[in-house]
Design an enzyme around this catalytic site. Structure first.
Site, PDB file in Angstrom:
ATOM      1  N   HIS A 308       0.861  -1.195   0.000  1.00 11.06           N
ATOM      2  CA  HIS A 308       0.000   0.000   0.000  1.00 11.06           C
ATOM      3  C   HIS A 308       0.888   1.232   0.000  1.00 11.06           C
ATOM      4  O   HIS A 308       1.934   1.246   0.623  1.00 11.06           O
ATOM      5  CB  HIS A 308      -0.884   0.015   1.259  1.00 11.06           C
ATOM      6  CG  HIS A 308      -2.070   0.908   1.133  1.00 11.06           C
ATOM      7  ND1 HIS A 308      -1.998   2.256   1.362  1.00 11.06           N
ATOM      8  CD2 HIS A 308      -3.341   0.643   0.753  1.00 11.06           C
ATOM      9  CE1 HIS A 308      -3.185   2.799   1.154  1.00 11.06           C
ATOM     10  NE2 HIS A 308      -4.022   1.837   0.778  1.00 11.06           N
ATOM     11  N   ASP A 367      -7.973  -5.139  -0.222  1.00  8.91           N
ATOM     12  CA  ASP A 367      -8.464  -5.985  -1.326  1.00  8.91           C
ATOM     13  C   ASP A 367      -8.126  -7.455  -1.158  1.00  8.91           C
ATOM     14  O   ASP A 367      -8.579  -8.288  -1.953  1.00  8.91           O
ATOM     15  CB  ASP A 367      -7.865  -5.479  -2.644  1.00  8.91           C
ATOM     16  CG  ASP A 367      -8.433  -4.122  -3.012  1.00  8.91           C
ATOM     17  OD1 ASP A 367      -7.657  -3.170  -3.186  1.00  8.91           O
ATOM     18  OD2 ASP A 367      -9.676  -4.003  -3.065  1.00  8.91           O
TER      19      ASP A 367
HETATM   20  C1  SDX Z   1      -6.213   0.106  -2.948  1.00  4.12           C
HETATM   21  O1  SDX Z   1      -4.460   4.635  -2.003  1.00  4.12           O
HETATM   22  C2  SDX Z   1      -5.363   3.991  -1.396  1.00  4.12           C
HETATM   23  O2  SDX Z   1      -5.765   4.353  -0.311  1.00  4.12           O
HETATM   24  C3  SDX Z   1      -5.912   2.797  -2.148  1.00  4.12           C
HETATM   25  C4  SDX Z   1      -6.949   1.947  -1.407  1.00  4.12           C
HETATM   26  C5  SDX Z   1      -8.209   2.724  -1.139  1.00  4.12           C
HETATM   27  O3  SDX Z   1      -8.941   2.362  -0.186  1.00  4.12           O
HETATM   28  O4  SDX Z   1      -8.531   3.621  -1.920  1.00  4.12           O
HETATM   29  O5  SDX Z   1      -6.408   1.505  -0.165  1.00  4.12           O
HETATM   30  C6  SDX Z   1      -7.366   0.725  -2.232  1.00  4.12           C
HETATM   31  O6  SDX Z   1      -5.956   0.462  -4.063  1.00  4.12           O
HETATM   32  C7  SDX Z   1      -5.370  -0.905  -2.230  1.00  4.12           C
HETATM   33  C8  SDX Z   1      -4.128  -1.361  -3.083  1.00  4.12           C
HETATM   34  C9  SDX Z   1      -4.616  -2.441  -4.037  1.00  4.12           C
HETATM   35  N1  SDX Z   1      -3.543  -2.809  -5.002  1.00  4.12           N
HETATM   36  C10 SDX Z   1      -2.909  -3.975  -4.930  1.00  4.12           C
HETATM   37  O7  SDX Z   1      -3.084  -4.806  -4.038  1.00  4.12           O
HETATM   38  C11 SDX Z   1      -1.949  -4.221  -6.091  1.00  4.12           C
HETATM   39  C12 SDX Z   1      -0.628  -4.784  -5.563  1.00  4.12           C
HETATM   40  N2  SDX Z   1       0.054  -3.742  -4.795  1.00  4.12           N
HETATM   41  C13 SDX Z   1       0.923  -2.870  -5.505  1.00  4.12           C
HETATM   42  O8  SDX Z   1       0.905  -2.785  -6.864  1.00  4.12           O
HETATM   43  C14 SDX Z   1       1.462  -1.699  -4.716  1.00  4.12           C
HETATM   44  O9  SDX Z   1       1.775  -2.148  -3.465  1.00  4.12           O
HETATM   45  C15 SDX Z   1       0.591  -0.472  -4.627  1.00  4.12           C
HETATM   46  C16 SDX Z   1       0.127  -0.012  -5.948  1.00  4.12           C
HETATM   47  C17 SDX Z   1      -0.590  -0.756  -3.765  1.00  4.12           C
HETATM   48  C18 SDX Z   1       1.425   0.633  -3.956  1.00  4.12           C
HETATM   49  O10 SDX Z   1       2.400   0.989  -4.858  1.00  4.12           O
HETATM   50  P1  SDX Z   1       3.500   2.104  -4.471  1.00  4.12           P
HETATM   51  O11 SDX Z   1       3.184   2.777  -3.209  1.00  4.12           O
HETATM   52  O12 SDX Z   1       3.730   2.933  -5.690  1.00  4.12           O
HETATM   53  O13 SDX Z   1       4.744   1.224  -4.137  1.00  4.12           O
HETATM   54  P2  SDX Z   1       5.733   0.669  -5.199  1.00  4.12           P
HETATM   55  O14 SDX Z   1       4.977   0.108  -6.361  1.00  4.12           O
HETATM   56  O15 SDX Z   1       6.768   1.708  -5.472  1.00  4.12           O
HETATM   57  O16 SDX Z   1       6.359  -0.533  -4.377  1.00  4.12           O
HETATM   58  C19 SDX Z   1       7.412  -0.288  -3.466  1.00  4.12           C
HETATM   59  C20 SDX Z   1       8.285  -1.534  -3.559  1.00  4.12           C
HETATM   60  C21 SDX Z   1       8.694  -1.862  -5.002  1.00  4.12           C
HETATM   61  O17 SDX Z   1       9.943  -2.519  -4.943  1.00  4.12           O
HETATM   62  P3  SDX Z   1      11.287  -1.601  -5.226  1.00  4.12           P
HETATM   63  O18 SDX Z   1      11.077  -0.936  -6.577  1.00  4.12           O
HETATM   64  O19 SDX Z   1      11.357  -0.620  -4.085  1.00  4.12           O
HETATM   65  O20 SDX Z   1      12.415  -2.621  -5.234  1.00  4.12           O
HETATM   66  O21 SDX Z   1       7.532  -2.670  -3.105  1.00  4.12           O
HETATM   67  C22 SDX Z   1       7.375  -3.595  -4.178  1.00  4.12           C
HETATM   68  C23 SDX Z   1       7.657  -2.857  -5.473  1.00  4.12           C
HETATM   69  O22 SDX Z   1       8.174  -3.736  -6.450  1.00  4.12           O
HETATM   70  N3  SDX Z   1       5.975  -4.041  -4.126  1.00  4.12           N
HETATM   71  C24 SDX Z   1       5.572  -5.294  -4.306  1.00  4.12           C
HETATM   72  C25 SDX Z   1       4.179  -5.253  -4.129  1.00  4.12           C
HETATM   73  N4  SDX Z   1       3.789  -4.005  -3.862  1.00  4.12           N
HETATM   74  C26 SDX Z   1       4.902  -3.253  -3.871  1.00  4.12           C
HETATM   75  N5  SDX Z   1       6.240  -6.419  -4.583  1.00  4.12           N
HETATM   76  C27 SDX Z   1       5.489  -7.543  -4.704  1.00  4.12           C
HETATM   77  N6  SDX Z   1       4.142  -7.591  -4.547  1.00  4.12           N
HETATM   78  C28 SDX Z   1       3.463  -6.464  -4.254  1.00  4.12           C
HETATM   79  N7  SDX Z   1       2.134  -6.504  -4.084  1.00  4.12           N
END
Ligand code: SDX
Length: 433
Positions: A308, A367
């Protein structure tokens, strides 16, 4: 405003600037950069708005480090345990918990706005039966901007309130109509003798040829999920509604923009993606393989439902939904869903012990478990994000109302770092290679 300031210095010109700092009720202070470009000719740069406060708001507060979520100051755990969705909707819209009379009047107004104009119902026939329901919902909600000319003066508080009640009342009806269209079944009209969540279940699952009995556990589960999904500060879709609404666009069109933004798998579309991921993993034995893929930089696979932007601790909503999962699977007898839930619990356990997930603070988010409940209730995967949109419509409307009634409000128009071609002259095609 406080007397605190933040100093910035240009190490080339020696030019330095004291920026004012604003302090909120809770949470980080903000550095006001509003005059930075005008006085110093530079923009700030924050793709994805990781460190940017886009507005002042009094609706929802999140502390991502501590896993805290408050709606108008009330902890989500207390609202989830003691309130109901319609009362929470009133709280988010009006800022205070309603009196008995206020709650009765609000609930009555929502109930008496649940029907939708017969003409948009015919829009559904324009969609193929297998159209994604989010496409149908955003299209029909947007079409409402063409119907309600009687309440479109967005500078009139009475019109704004009519819009708010109408769209919150009608979104479950539109969602159910999209589902019925995809099933090839007749549309079921809302009933004024049912509460908001029971009405939704009846519109989804009843058919004209036999009575439909609403399972109280199902209604309770939907009510809890809707409370937990109602609002979440300046998330992607809410920010989209605020930005679209800031141009003075028709509010139904702004809400439709929010539906579209929510659809993405990185946002509200994640609940649908979690179920697909769990089905792909298939068994507990396969978990290590998929966790390894999620950690592999060369593999685009991510553990959907994990991570998140704000929560670097447990998403408090995920914990509450996981507890409801137990209740629904026990009470609804969804034996065929138990293996899926067991797989999700096992995946959570493995991930939370893994160095990668610990180091990056990746926990289950809202989710991760919600889809298991929706599936146990008989709601198809394609409708999961629509269910999220039904609940989040309350938050979108609350933020639209806050934005549109702000006397200092202005159109949102970010700038950029331009790295494209420098100035050059046009060459006619005859002069090109
Ligand atoms: C919702 O914003 C909100 O409040 C949203 C929400 C709401 O109520 O409105 O809470 C609802 O959207 C929840 C999130 C649902 N999405 C997912 O579950 C999809 C999977 N999660 C990700 O794609 C990710 O964690 C996000 C999109 C939720 C957050 O992305 P960020 O904050 O941009 O973080 P990032 O993508 O930069 O990740 C940071 C690091 C990365 O590694 P590095 O580049 O630092 O090496 O963490 C890793 C990412 O690769 N990472 C994951 C991961 N999520 C982040 N690695 C593996 N699996 C994951 N799920």
């Amino acid at each position: 405003m406080t007397d605190k300031t933040f100093s910035l210095t240009n190490n080339v010109t020696g030019d330095s600037v004291e920026l004012p700092v604003h302090q909120g009720t809770m949470g980080p202070d903000v550095v006001d950069i509003g005059t930075l470009y005008r006085n110093h000719g530079v923009f700030t740069f924050d793709p994805g708005f990781v460190s940017t406060g886009s507005c002042e708001s009094q609706i929802t507060y999140i502390d991502g480090e501590k896993g805290v979520l408050l709606y108008r100051g009330y902890p989500i755990e207390q609202l989830a345990g003691k309130s109901n969705f319609i009362e929470v909707a009133y709280l988010l819209l009006y800022g205070e918990l309603p009196s008995k009379t206020q709650l009765s009047d609000f609930s009555g107004s929502i109930t008496h706005h649940t029907m939708i104009n017969e003409t948009p119902l015919r829009f559904f026939n324009g969609f193929h039966y297998n159209a994604h329901p989010m496409a149908m919902v955003s299209g029909v909600i947007s079409s409402m901007s063409a119907f309600y000319h009687d309440s479109m003066k967005i500078d009139d508080p009475v019109h704004r309130e009519i819009f708010a009640h109408r769209v919150i009342a009608k979104i479950p009806t539109v969602a159910a109509a999209a589902y019925k269209h995809s099933m090839g079944q007749p549309f079921i009209y809302p009933r004024n003798d049912l509460d908001y969540c029971s009405n939704l279940l009846n519109m989804f699952f009843s058919v004209p040829c036999e009575p439909y009995e609403i399972n109280p556990i199902a209604a309770e589960a939907i009510d809890l999920l809707f409370i937990l999904h109602a609002d979440h500060e300046q998330n992607c879709s809410t920010s989209t509604v605020r930005l679209a609404g800031s141009s003075g666009a028709n509010p139904y069109a702004a809400i439709a923009a929010g539906v579209s933004a929510l659809w993405g798998p990185a946002h509200g579309g994640a609940n649908e993606a979690v179920l697909k991921m769990l089905n792909e993993i298939g068994s507990v034995e396969n978990i290590p393989k998929f966790v390894a893929r999620a950690k592999d930089k060369n593999d685009p696979f991510r553990l959907m439902g994990f991570g998140h932007r704000v929560y670097k601790n447990f998403d408090p909503r995920a914990t509450l939904i996981r507890d409801m999962c137990h209740k629904v699977l026990k009470g609804m007898g969804g034996a065929e869903n138990a293996p899926l839930f067991e797989l999700a619990l096992a995946l959570e356990e493995v991930a939370l012990k893994d160095e990668y997930f610990i180091e990056k603070n990746l926990y289950p988010n809202v989710d991760f478990y919600s889809g298991i409940i929706y599936r146990a209730l008989g709601i198809p995967v394609s409708m999961f994000t629509v269910m999220f949109a039904v609940a989040r419509t309350v938050g979108w409307v609350a933020h639209w109302l806050e934005m549109i009634s702000d006397p200092q409000g202005r159109i949102g128009r970010p700038r950029q770092l331009y790295t494209g071609a420098a100035l050059r002259d046009y060459v006619p095609v005859s002069g090109r290679d």
